[in-house]
Design a protein around this motif. Sequence first.
Motif, short mmCIF file in Angstrom:
data_model
loop_
_atom_site.label_atom_id
_atom_site.label_comp_id
_atom_site.label_asym_id
_atom_site.label_seq_id
_atom_site.Cartn_x
_atom_site.Cartn_y
_atom_site.Cartn_z
N ILE A 176 -52.48 -3.69 -43.03
CA ILE A 176 -53.10 -3.58 -43.95
C ILE A 176 -53.85 -1.50 -43.52
O ILE A 176 -53.41 -1.43 -44.64
N ALA A 177 -53.36 -1.55 -42.08
CA ALA A 177 -53.79 0.52 -42.24
C ALA A 177 -52.34 1.17 -42.74
O ALA A 177 -53.04 2.01 -43.53
N TYR A 178 -51.68 0.80 -42.85
CA TYR A 178 -50.93 1.70 -44.06
C TYR A 178 -50.88 1.73 -45.09
O TYR A 178 -50.68 2.76 -45.58
N GLU A 179 -51.22 0.35 -45.26
CA GLU A 179 -51.68 0.69 -47.04
C GLU A 179 -52.53 1.47 -47.50
O GLU A 179 -52.82 2.15 -48.10
N LEU A 180 -54.14 1.25 -46.46
CA LEU A 180 -54.88 1.86 -46.96
C LEU A 180 -54.58 3.96 -46.83
O LEU A 180 -55.17 4.83 -47.64
N LEU A 181 -53.48 3.59 -45.94
CA LEU A 181 -53.10 5.85 -45.54
C LEU A 181 -52.55 6.29 -46.81
O LEU A 181 -52.54 7.22 -47.70
N GLU A 182 -51.93 4.89 -47.05
CA GLU A 182 -51.51 5.26 -49.17
C GLU A 182 -52.45 5.45 -49.72
O GLU A 182 -51.81 6.04 -51.58
N GLN A 183 -53.71 5.16 -49.86
CA GLN A 183 -54.60 3.98 -51.06
C GLN A 183 -55.32 5.25 -50.86
O GLN A 183 -56.22 5.78 -51.82
N ASP A 200 -52.06 -12.34 -29.67
CA ASP A 200 -50.91 -12.57 -29.94
C ASP A 200 -49.96 -10.92 -30.55
O ASP A 200 -50.00 -10.55 -31.90
N LEU A 201 -49.36 -10.59 -30.15
CA LEU A 201 -48.73 -8.64 -30.45
C LEU A 201 -48.07 -9.04 -31.99
O LEU A 201 -48.11 -8.70 -32.88
N ASP A 202 -47.08 -9.91 -32.11
CA ASP A 202 -46.69 -10.01 -33.40
C ASP A 202 -48.11 -10.53 -34.64
O ASP A 202 -47.64 -10.05 -36.32
N VAL A 203 -48.84 -11.52 -34.36
CA VAL A 203 -49.39 -11.87 -35.03
C VAL A 203 -50.85 -10.16 -35.25
O VAL A 203 -50.33 -9.52 -36.22
N ILE A 204 -50.77 -9.62 -34.25
CA ILE A 204 -51.63 -8.15 -34.16
C ILE A 204 -50.77 -7.28 -35.50
O ILE A 204 -51.52 -7.10 -36.10
N ALA A 205 -49.23 -7.11 -35.29
CA ALA A 205 -48.89 -6.33 -36.08
C ALA A 205 -49.20 -6.19 -37.69
O ALA A 205 -48.92 -5.86 -38.06
N GLY A 206 -48.44 -7.67 -38.05
CA GLY A 206 -48.58 -8.19 -39.35
C GLY A 206 -49.96 -7.55 -39.78
O GLY A 206 -50.22 -7.50 -40.51
N GLN A 207 -51.05 -7.82 -38.91
CA GLN A 207 -52.27 -7.54 -39.68
C GLN A 207 -52.61 -6.15 -39.75
O GLN A 207 -53.30 -5.34 -40.43
N VAL A 229 -64.81 -8.29 -36.59
CA VAL A 229 -64.08 -8.36 -34.83
C VAL A 229 -64.81 -9.48 -34.76
O VAL A 229 -66.12 -10.29 -34.90
N GLY A 230 -63.55 -10.43 -34.38
CA GLY A 230 -63.95 -12.05 -33.86
C GLY A 230 -63.27 -12.20 -32.42
O GLY A 230 -63.76 -11.55 -31.74
N GLY A 231 -61.35 -12.16 -33.08
CA GLY A 231 -61.23 -12.79 -31.47
C GLY A 231 -60.50 -11.15 -30.84
O GLY A 231 -59.80 -11.08 -30.30
N GLY A 232 -59.79 -10.61 -32.29
CA GLY A 232 -60.25 -8.66 -32.12
C GLY A 232 -58.75 -8.79 -33.09
O GLY A 232 -57.75 -7.56 -32.28
N GLY A 233 -58.06 -9.23 -33.62
CA GLY A 233 -56.82 -9.17 -33.80
C GLY A 233 -56.74 -8.09 -34.64
O GLY A 233 -55.75 -7.34 -34.83
N LEU A 234 -57.50 -7.88 -35.88
CA LEU A 234 -57.36 -7.50 -37.15
C LEU A 234 -58.17 -6.05 -36.56
O LEU A 234 -57.37 -4.47 -36.57
N ILE A 235 -59.04 -5.45 -35.39
CA ILE A 235 -58.90 -4.70 -34.92
C ILE A 235 -57.78 -4.11 -34.33
O ILE A 235 -58.17 -2.45 -34.84
N THR A 236 -57.36 -4.79 -33.48
CA THR A 236 -56.39 -3.86 -33.07
C THR A 236 -55.69 -3.76 -33.61
O THR A 236 -54.52 -2.22 -33.52
N GLY A 237 -54.83 -4.27 -34.49
CA GLY A 237 -53.69 -3.97 -35.55
C GLY A 237 -54.29 -3.21 -36.37
O GLY A 237 -53.28 -1.73 -36.66
N ILE A 238 -55.44 -2.43 -37.17
CA ILE A 238 -55.23 -1.67 -37.49
C ILE A 238 -55.41 -0.35 -36.81
O ILE A 238 -55.35 0.70 -37.12
N ALA A 239 -56.41 -0.65 -35.42
CA ALA A 239 -56.68 0.42 -34.68
C ALA A 239 -54.96 1.54 -34.72
O ALA A 239 -54.81 2.50 -33.98
N SER A 240 -54.21 0.15 -33.73
CA SER A 240 -53.05 0.78 -33.29
C SER A 240 -51.91 1.57 -34.20
O SER A 240 -51.95 2.59 -33.64
N VAL A 241 -52.62 1.78 -35.50
CA VAL A 241 -51.69 1.87 -36.72
C VAL A 241 -52.25 3.32 -37.03
O VAL A 241 -51.72 4.61 -37.09
#
Length: 325
Positions: free
Chosen positions: A157-164, A147-154, A175-187
Motif C-alpha cells: 500500500i505504501a508504494y502505491e501511496l508514494l506513486e499517487q 508474520d513478516l510476509d503478511v506485514i510485507a504484503g500490507q 491499528v488492530g494487531g498492527g500488521g498494516l501500520i508496520t508494513g506501511i511504516a516500514s516502507v
Amino acid sequence: MQNIVSRIKRDVVNEVVRKTQLEFASQISMHLDNKIYLKREDLTPVHSFKLRGAYHKIRTLNIRQLSKGVITCSAGNHAQGVAFSAKKLGIYAVIVMPKITPKIKVDSVKSLGAEVILFGNSYDVAYDFSQNIAKKKGYTFIHAFDDLDVIAGQGTIAYELLEQLDDIDYIFVPVGGGGLITGIASVIKTQRPKIKIIGVEPVGSAAFTRSITSNTHAVLDEVDVFAEGVAVKKVGFENLRIAKKLVNGTVLVSNDEMCAAIKDIYNQNRYIVEPSGALALAGIKRYIFDKQLHNNNIISIVSGANMNFDRLRYITERANLNEYN
C-alpha cells in the motif's frame, strides 16, 4: 524495517489486487482545513486490505504445505483474504471466526469455498482454538498480522501511496494487531522518512497505544468489539517490535467518532465503510482538532467495507448524536 521491505513482492500482490484509488475528499478537506485523501482499500476483491498480506504469505509456501492446506483465525477481513487466496491457488482452507463476526463476512468466506468454524466471542479465544486444529491436522497457520510476509504484503500500500501523491505530510492508519501500520511504516520510513505515521485505535481496544506508553507488550483484559476488525487484546510481537520505532504517534477515538466518520465518508462519496474502515478518518478529525493543524496533505487508510446492513440504523443515530455533542 529493512527485513520487511526486502520481503515485499509487489508483482505477487498484483496478481490479486490492482492499485487501489487514492481519492481527494473535497468536502471533508474544506471542513477540516486540510487536504484529506482516502486510500480505498475497500475496493479490493474482498473489500479489505487484508487480501494483500494473506496472498503474499500463502504464495511463499512450498508444495507440501500447499497440499496439506491452510488455516487462519480472523474476525472476517483476513478470513476473506485467506479464503480468496486459497480458491485462486486451488488449496484447502479452514477459517476459524469469533461468533461476533458479522454475518456478511461469514457468508462471504463460505461463498469462497473455505470451511468455516465459529468459536468464542473474541479473536484471542478463537485464535487458541485454531492453533490446536493446525497442530492436529498439519495445516499451515496464516497469521492475520504477526508474520513478516503478511506485514510485507500490507506494505505494498505504501508504494502505491508514494506513486499517487508527491507531497504527503501525514498517513493515518487503523491499528488492530498492527500488521498494516508496520508494513506501511516500514516502507515510508525507508523511502520518505519525514512523512509522519499516526496510528488510530478505538478507546476500547487500544493495545498498541498502551504498549507504547507503558513500554511493555500490553495485554488488555477485555476489548470493545464495536469495530471488530481491530478488536484484539494484544498487538503482534513482530509488529510492536518494529512499529514502535517508526510510528510518530497514536490517537484514540470513541465509537461515536467512528460513526460520524462513516457518515462523513458516505456524504463525501456515497459509499459505506465498516467502523474500522472509518477509524483512520475519525483519528484525523480528532488529531486536527487537538493539534490545530492547517494546510497539510493527509491520507486516511480506508481499510474495509464489510459491515452488516442492519447496523446502519445504530450507526446513524450515534453519528447524529456525535454531531451535537
